[in-house]
Motif scaffolding. Structure first.
Motif, mmCIF file in Angstrom:
data_model
loop_
_atom_site.group_PDB
_atom_site.id
_atom_site.type_symbol
_atom_site.label_atom_id
_atom_site.label_comp_id
_atom_site.label_asym_id
_atom_site.label_seq_id
_atom_site.Cartn_x
_atom_site.Cartn_y
_atom_site.Cartn_z
ATOM 1 N N MET A 29 0.690 -1.096 0.045
ATOM 2 C CA MET A 29 0.080 0.078 0.011
ATOM 3 C C MET A 29 0.700 1.396 -0.097
ATOM 4 N N VAL A 30 2.046 1.274 0.700
ATOM 5 C CA VAL A 30 2.757 2.476 0.684
ATOM 6 C C VAL A 30 4.086 2.353 -0.396
ATOM 7 N N GLY A 31 4.090 1.514 -1.168
ATOM 8 C CA GLY A 31 4.744 1.226 -2.516
ATOM 9 C C GLY A 31 6.033 0.533 -2.126
ATOM 10 N N ILE A 32 6.181 -0.232 -1.011
ATOM 11 C CA ILE A 32 7.451 -1.205 -0.813
ATOM 12 C C ILE A 32 7.321 -2.264 -1.954
ATOM 13 N N ASP A 33 8.421 -2.780 -2.660
ATOM 14 C CA ASP A 33 8.599 -3.723 -3.384
ATOM 15 C C ASP A 33 9.836 -4.595 -3.074
ATOM 16 N N THR A 34 10.368 -4.323 -2.328
ATOM 17 C CA THR A 34 11.618 -5.074 -1.858
ATOM 18 C C THR A 34 11.957 -4.993 -0.541
ATOM 19 N N MET A 35 12.338 -6.508 0.015
ATOM 20 C CA MET A 35 12.600 -6.701 1.302
ATOM 21 C C MET A 35 13.617 -7.501 1.413
ATOM 22 N N TYR A 36 14.501 -7.094 2.319
ATOM 23 C CA TYR A 36 15.948 -8.008 2.550
ATOM 24 C C TYR A 36 15.797 -8.606 4.143
ATOM 25 N N GLY A 37 16.260 -9.660 4.319
ATOM 26 C CA GLY A 37 16.107 -10.583 5.453
ATOM 27 C C GLY A 37 16.500 -11.941 5.649
ATOM 28 N N LEU A 38 16.428 -12.328 6.716
ATOM 29 C CA LEU A 38 16.729 -13.795 6.716
ATOM 30 C C LEU A 38 15.525 -14.417 7.807
ATOM 31 N N VAL A 39 14.873 -15.393 7.294
ATOM 32 C CA VAL A 39 13.766 -15.823 7.739
ATOM 33 C C VAL A 39 13.897 -16.874 8.790
ATOM 34 N N GLY A 40 12.897 -17.373 9.685
ATOM 35 C CA GLY A 40 12.898 -18.198 10.738
ATOM 36 C C GLY A 40 11.678 -17.999 11.515
ATOM 37 N N ILE A 41 11.422 -18.697 12.688
ATOM 38 C CA ILE A 41 10.194 -18.512 13.622
ATOM 39 C C ILE A 41 10.254 -17.114 14.030
ATOM 40 N N PRO A 42 9.283 -16.319 13.767
ATOM 41 C CA PRO A 42 7.812 -16.511 13.430
ATOM 42 C C PRO A 42 7.528 -15.877 11.985
ATOM 43 N N VAL A 43 8.569 -15.543 11.115
ATOM 44 C CA VAL A 43 8.300 -14.813 10.072
ATOM 45 C C VAL A 43 8.421 -15.404 8.684
#
Length: 577
Positions: A29-43
């Motif tokens: 909704m606010v225009g975010i088109d990229t996300m950086y990260g490292l996954v695991g519980i709880p995401v």
């Protein structure tokens, strides 16, 4: 009489969504088109949903580097870079980057899952039971916790506004596990979304402040402009060019302000820092702060120098030295108003000021080039030999973004390589931290689609080297150049106890970093001569592939920062490769 059993219609249930669905939609909704990260519980599921719905997810090996990528993304795009982490230590790893983004004024949002609130508040020993919000609050620009899915869109908009408005910075968004997993009817969730208005409003300065500043500059005999990374972020290169050329004002760029106006332009005073500090009577701070990088306005600075400071944060004014003409507002609005006011005035600059700086620049640049030439034959290579081989390649590829970190590698590269375009140099900036290299290089490549060259000291590369694998997985046009002199500062440190352990500053001058690149499928080079380095870098940039160049330096190349060399015995044997 027969009876027919008519089956009952299947029950009808409304469509439902989770808090994770709502969070992804709120980001879009606010225009975010990229996300950086490292996954695991709880995401973990959140990352899958983001990817499925059109948000590019760049998965890293370490949260700190993912955060550095998000911060660099924010600096280069003027929209918040988004970091996703797990709870507890994953959150803490990412918080380093979010704090650094706050100090450096990069817009960034860190989103971390967090554990159930009640056992955290009662300190009952729950899974990863860290009070993340209160840990983050003193270190970031703003921090919010979301406990209910109904509040997610509001929280995202608030985080976005906080990250990007006024002085940009890092924002922490704490989303609890119950909130992420909560279920809502889709029709009810639809009602939560809206189109936010004016997420980053302009902040024009006061007319009287602009008039005061213009009058001060107009009366200056020896004016100068210091260009900081804030000017690069604000994209005001056109306005600064107009100011410099119309009023013949020399400029000095800070490290990440290099290229806002060309380093080798006719009014560049890049080689005249001391002269400006000692002689300039009026200095404009354009997107620069009078912090430690400028001796906080003391040291060599003349006590008679008067400052015009353009800053969006009124609290920055007078923080180290009285500012004669503060102009508080966003840089674009402020420079636009300033130029309009200057057009009404006559200037009184000393006609000998600029020619004197130009003559000094010519003399110092000639000495510097002579140094590079003299070092061209040094074997094993030192920093200057290697940079002499790199310089013409980078000059031939001005649109390549340079990422740079290290000790000698940082300082010497900054002094050697001219920048011709804005936002094409990324380094460790205000805090001078090591370990931002791989994250920033990846963030720059993802955010812009441009080729990136990261020039790293071997110590600096060690902080984040495993995330070179991330660049390989995403097939980014990134070339990493490692200057290996076998140590922190250099590889000739001596353990004064004589117990056989390496000295505190000693790494491994014989390490083969190119083999690490081989492991991840990169194109790699091991070079020992300047000719090999020039050829390798030329090929790597042209390939637009992920490449690693291991540059073998002598262990005696480089000097200790902070002048601590006196701690070592006077007579040390020089270790050669």
């Amino acid at each position: 009489m027969s009876t027919t059993n008519t089956p009952s219609p299947a029950p009808s249930y409304p469509a439902q969504v989770t808090g994770m669905d709502i969070l992804v939609r709120a980001l879009k909704m606010v225009g975010i088109d990229t996300m950086y990260g490292l996954v695991g519980i709880p995401v973990t599921e959140l990352a899958y949903l983001a990817q499925a719905r059109g948000i590019r997810f760049v998965g890293f090996r370490h949260e700190q580097q993912a955060g550095m990528a998000a911060a660099t993304h924010g600096f280069l795009t003027k929209t918040p870079g988004v970091l996703l982490t797990v709870s507890s230590l994953g959150f803490m790893n990412g918080l380093t980057a979010t704090t650094n983004a706050t100090v450096n004024c990069y817009p960034m949002i860190q989103i971390s899952g967090s554990s159930v609130r009640e056992p955290i508040d009662l300190d009952q020993g729950t899974y990863e039971g860290l009070d993340q919000l209160n840990v983050a609050k003193p270190l970031v620009k703003a921090a919010y916790r979301v406990n209910k899915p109904e509040d997610i869109p509001t929280a995202v908009v608030r985080a976005y506004r906080a990250a990007i408005s006024g002085r940009p910075g890092g924002v922490y968004l704490d989303v609890t596990t119950p909130c992420l997993g909560a279920i809502m009817n889709a029709a009810d969730a639809d009602k939560l979304f809206y189109e936010p208005v004016d997420l980053c409003p302009a902040m024009p300065p006061a007319p009287d402040a602009v008039k005061r500043a213009a009058q001060l500059l107009a009366g200056a005999k020896k004016p100068a402009i210091i260009i900081g990374k804030g000017a690069a972020y604000a994209r005001v290169e056109g306005l600064l060019k107009q100011l410099v050329e119309t009023y013949n004002v020399p400029y000095f760029p800070m490290s990440m302000g290099k290229g806002v106006l060309p380093d080798n332009g006719p009014l560049s005073a890049l080689s005249c820092r001391s002269t400006i500090m000692e002689e300039a009577d009026v200095v404009i701070l354009a997107g620069a702060r009078l912090n430690w990088l400028l001796s906080r306005g003391h040291g060599k600075w003349s006590p008679d120098t008067k400052f015009i400071q353009f800053d969006i944060d009124a609290e920055e004014i007078d923080c180290n030295r009285p500012i004669a003409a503060p102009v508080v507002g966003d840089l674009e609005s402020s420079l636009t108003a300033f130029l309009a006011e200057m057009s009404k005035l006559k200037t009184a600059a000393d006609p000998a000021w600029v020619p004197g700086l130009q003559a000094e620049t010519k003399t110092k640049n000639a000495k510097f080039e002579a140094r590079l030439t003299a070092n061209a034959a040094v074997q094993p290579m030192d920093h200057w030999t290697a940079l002499g081989a790199i310089k013409p390649v980078m000059a031939a590829n001005p649109d390549v973004i340079l990422v740079n970190e290290g000790a000698n590698t940082l300082d010497d590269t900054r002094d050697t390589l001219d920048m011709a375009l804005p936002r094409h140099r990324i380094d460790c900036a205000t805090w001078a931290i090591m370990g931002m290299g791989m994250g920033s290089a990846i963030g720059a490549a993802v955010a812009t689609g441009k080729s990136v060259v990261a020039i790293e000291g071997d110590s600096a590369f060690g902080f984040s080297g495993m995330d070179f694998s991330t660049a390989c997985r995403f097939n980014l046009p990134l070339t990493v150049v490692i200057f290996n002199n076998g140590g922190i500062y250099n590889g000739v440190g001596v353990n004064m106890s004589g117990d056989g352990d390496p000295a505190p500053t000693t790494l491994d001058v014989r390490a083969r970093y190119d083999k690490m690149g081989d492991a991840f499928g990169a194109t790699t080079y091991y070079v020992t001569t300047p000719q090999e380095l020039t050829q390798a870098l030329t090929e790597a940039i042209a390939s637009k592939k992920t490449c690693l160049i291991d540059v073998q330096l002598g262990a005696d190349s480089g000097k200790e920062s902070g002048h601590i060399g006196y701690l070592n015995p006077a007579a040390l044997e020089t270790i050669k490769v």
